[in-house]
Design a protein around this motif. Sequence first.
Motif, PDB file in Angstrom:
ATOM      1  N   HIS A  34      -8.011 124.680 -10.141  1.00  0.00           N
ATOM      2  CA  HIS A  34      -8.457 125.551 -11.235  1.00  0.00           C
ATOM      3  C   HIS A  34      -9.845 125.153 -11.712  1.00  0.00           C
ATOM      4  CE1 HIS A  34      -4.074 126.880 -12.270  1.00  0.00           C
ATOM      5  NE2 HIS A  34      -4.583 127.519 -11.237  1.00  0.00           N
ATOM      6  N   ASN A  35     -10.139 123.852 -11.707  1.00  0.00           N
ATOM      7  CA  ASN A  35     -11.481 123.409 -12.095  1.00  0.00           C
ATOM      8  C   ASN A  35     -12.539 123.921 -11.125  1.00  0.00           C
ATOM      9  OD1 ASN A  35     -10.683 122.051 -14.386  1.00  0.00           O
ATOM     10  ND2 ASN A  35     -10.418 120.095 -13.348  1.00  0.00           N
ATOM     11  N   LEU A  36     -12.110 124.150  -9.881  1.00  0.00           N
ATOM     12  CA  LEU A  36     -13.017 124.690  -8.864  1.00  0.00           C
ATOM     13  C   LEU A  36     -12.917 126.208  -8.764  1.00  0.00           C
ATOM     14  CD1 LEU A  36     -12.398 122.045  -6.043  1.00  0.00           C
ATOM     15  CD2 LEU A  36     -14.454 122.273  -7.429  1.00  0.00           C
ATOM     16  N   ASN A  37     -12.215 126.828  -9.742  1.00  0.00           N
ATOM     17  CA  ASN A  37     -12.035 128.289  -9.788  1.00  0.00           C
ATOM     18  C   ASN A  37     -11.314 128.815  -8.551  1.00  0.00           C
ATOM     19  OD1 ASN A  37     -13.350 128.648 -12.314  1.00  0.00           O
ATOM     20  ND2 ASN A  37     -15.328 128.455 -11.289  1.00  0.00           N
ATOM     21  N   SER A  47       0.564 118.293  -9.472  1.00  0.00           N
ATOM     22  CA  SER A  47      -0.119 118.541 -10.753  1.00  0.00           C
ATOM     23  C   SER A  47      -1.628 118.383 -10.599  1.00  0.00           C
ATOM     24  CB  SER A  47       0.395 117.573 -11.828  1.00  0.00           C
ATOM     25  OG  SER A  47       1.770 117.739 -12.048  1.00  0.00           O
ATOM     26  N   THR A  48      -2.033 117.341  -9.874  1.00  0.00           N
ATOM     27  CA  THR A  48      -3.464 117.077  -9.685  1.00  0.00           C
ATOM     28  C   THR A  48      -4.121 118.188  -8.871  1.00  0.00           C
ATOM     29  OG1 THR A  48      -3.056 114.695  -9.762  1.00  0.00           O
ATOM     30  CG2 THR A  48      -5.140 115.419  -8.810  1.00  0.00           C
ATOM     31  N   ILE A  49      -3.446 118.627  -7.803  1.00  0.00           N
ATOM     32  CA  ILE A  49      -4.009 119.688  -6.962  1.00  0.00           C
ATOM     33  C   ILE A  49      -4.207 120.965  -7.771  1.00  0.00           C
ATOM     34  CG2 ILE A  49      -3.541 121.229  -5.013  1.00  0.00           C
ATOM     35  CD1 ILE A  49      -2.177 118.883  -3.614  1.00  0.00           C
ATOM     36  N   ILE A  50      -3.209 121.337  -8.572  1.00  0.00           N
ATOM     37  CA  ILE A  50      -3.310 122.562  -9.377  1.00  0.00           C
ATOM     38  C   ILE A  50      -4.471 122.455 -10.355  1.00  0.00           C
ATOM     39  CG2 ILE A  50      -2.168 123.983 -11.137  1.00  0.00           C
ATOM     40  CD1 ILE A  50       0.492 123.304  -9.760  1.00  0.00           C
ATOM     41  N   SER A  51      -4.538 121.324 -11.057  1.00  0.00           N
ATOM     42  CA  SER A  51      -5.589 121.138 -12.063  1.00  0.00           C
ATOM     43  C   SER A  51      -6.974 121.186 -11.426  1.00  0.00           C
ATOM     44  CB  SER A  51      -5.375 119.807 -12.792  1.00  0.00           C
ATOM     45  OG  SER A  51      -6.446 119.533 -13.654  1.00  0.00           O
ATOM     46  N   GLU A  65     -15.198 112.508 -15.460  1.00  0.00           N
ATOM     47  CA  GLU A  65     -13.765 112.826 -15.506  1.00  0.00           C
ATOM     48  C   GLU A  65     -13.317 113.504 -14.222  1.00  0.00           C
ATOM     49  OE1 GLU A  65     -10.562 115.249 -18.338  1.00  0.00           O
ATOM     50  OE2 GLU A  65     -12.651 115.029 -18.954  1.00  0.00           O
ATOM     51  N   ARG A  66     -14.115 114.471 -13.765  1.00  0.00           N
ATOM     52  CA  ARG A  66     -13.766 115.158 -12.522  1.00  0.00           C
ATOM     53  C   ARG A  66     -13.788 114.193 -11.342  1.00  0.00           C
ATOM     54  NH1 ARG A  66     -17.625 119.938 -10.731  1.00  0.00           N
ATOM     55  NH2 ARG A  66     -18.537 118.426  -9.298  1.00  0.00           N
TER      56      ARG A  66
END
Length: 762
Positions: free
Chosen positions: A699-702, A692-696, A308-309
């Motif tokens: 956050h996945n990368l902390n 939206s993609t950059i924000i998500s 998914e990532r």
Amino acid sequence: MTQLNHEQDYIVESKRRCIEAGMDPNEIRIPKRSMSEQELLKKRNTYSEILSVVDFFSKKILNSLSGTPIIIVISDENGYLLHMVGDETIKKTIQQLGIQVGAQFTQEDMGTNVVSLSLQQCHPVQIIGSNHFHTILHDSACYGVAFHYTDINNLLGSICIMTATELHNPFFLTMLSTVVDSIERELLLRKQNRKLDMLNQIMVNKNRNGIIITNADGIISSVNDFVVETFSIHKDTNIVDRSEHNPECLVSSHMKQVIQNKQSFDNVQMILRTVDNQKVVCLFDAQPIYDETNNFIGSYSQLRDITERYLNEERHNYLAYHDELTSLPNRRSLHETLNYHISSSLTSGKNIDLALMFLDLDHFKTINDAFGHSNGDILLKQVSSKLTQFLGDNGKVFRMGGDEFIFLFHNLNGQKEVTHIGKQIIDLFDTPFTINGSKFHVTASIGIAIYPNDGTDAETFMVYADNAMYKSKSKGRNNYTLFDSNMKSNSNEKDKLSLEVSLREALENKEFIVYYQPQVDLINKKIIGAEALLRWNSPDYGIVSPDVFIPILEENGLISQVGEWVLSEVCDQSKRWVEMGFPKFRIAVNLSSQQFLKDNLVEVISNTLIETGMDPNYLELEITETMTMDVERAINVLGQLNALGVRISIDDFGTGYSSLNYLKKFPIHTLKIDKSFVRDIMLDKNDSNIVSTIISMAHNLNLDVVAEGVETKDQLNFLQMKKCDVIQGYYFSKPLSVDDFEKSFYQLNDDIKINYSVEMDG
């Protein structure tokens, strides 16, 4: 018959109870209760592990006492005899008395006996000769010790030795006690191993990651459901053999290297195929396993599903480099492609011939206004399809936005071939386009620039092609024009030269000033930082935009010197604000490419922090994506900066070189979304998707996310909904001088809490 001068208290007490029960010492007592064959079989199955351990040590006793007539009896916790081994003569003798496997020994039935007493007492027991209540046993010497699960002191049974009184020796009891210690340790070890096996199975099978564990020969000893169901790799498979039979299997081939070469792997990205031929992307870790004496005993590997990532990263990279409407490469892709070709040429010293054609549709606005944007979009898609089909593998076409397209050709044979292709492209538009049954006649104007004749850098090259295109427009449209030197803007060059002269004196004359634009935390609704922005207050030109003078500083090499001044000024100012009682907050300072590439960058920043006394935790250094193209150097420099305690952010994220695969390796804390994306998030679906993609993904990368250029309430609401952490822009405050920042700080903070709290919670 052996007589003992002193009987132990527990023997005396046992005999007393026998007398009270009215037992006759001269009678022959036979066990009253015995297990049926079925009950005995069930009990022995339940005790199978215990019996195997006790039997093992019983045989050791018999071997050590070879030639001595003894019999060893094993009972359960209730006195039922489960096993009997030893001298056959003694066996036959006691069986005549009803003493056999399955019989229960209790004091009530059998009087004073070693089985019952060893189970009752918490210590080893011996009953010799007349210690027995019944005279028939006075020729016997018996020794017994109970055994337990020592972790919970749970009584399991007893082990007893029986022999003749003339062979009595206290050594029997000592040996039996030692054996029971060994039995209890072995039983506890096996119990603990069972628990570990259970925990291992739980951890392996319930783990969302794939787990494979092998022995030293490569045979899989443990594998969880994820691996079995996804890749059909099963327990007891030899992974080394599997890699040889299926060399394309990345998992098997990597594990073979672990087993044969003792190699370790960390975060190896693998694109694999499942049993149903679906693509799955995993991060693979593996290492050899050694015992306490450093002997290799096996291997451990783990597969983490990041499909998914990975797809999100691919989607982000696609959106960043492709036009959503036509799927053509976009402006950003063109910049990178041009820079790659030009950089390769400069590095290798080999000449390269590039031709750039800037195409603009004639009167496209009229089509949009007359027939609607949806039909205009259909036309643009048909145009892009026609241009792509025409090019084939002979060039590349990019959509710049709107109705603008750019062609890039490599190694064409001179100007004649370039103009020939230009004419062919113009002729493509002779055929009308059909949209919803209606025919549209569209023409195009093209401007052509050739490298290196027309510009030696990507930006100039594109500007000259654009200038040539407008020349085609001015000549009546529907044609192409080659760039020539008369299309350059001479006045701009004069202005630039004049500015450069003034800039060289600006630092010495203290004409540079630093403005600060607040950064607002969307969660806590307060100012948590500011970006330091350089301004030039020229006595000749007034306040000059950084968009004008920064490129000149970069060209003449002054940018590093000015950058170091900005860093020192910001650190000093931060310290002054703390001394004035302002709360500590982060200040972001932009690093130029030239600064970042200097070998003494870390030393300069470290010395500045020491000299000014600024807390490094409140200094944030902003770099751009293009600075990280040399990945190994970037990792090294950023690591040293991170060690100083300063924060690192990627500025204008999404506008330059971006590889999320490398990004996660950098010790960075923040991504700043470029204002070019934020500006049109409410109008352009492509920009809103990118944001939206950059924000998500950040956050996945902390990582924290800062959005620049926020100017409207709608933009604020959108970013709040997407859980952006921090915003910066004119919606809250323009960049402020030091005096204005100090005067407005507390009032602005109060306004944010009071006036925007409802909106931001909204």
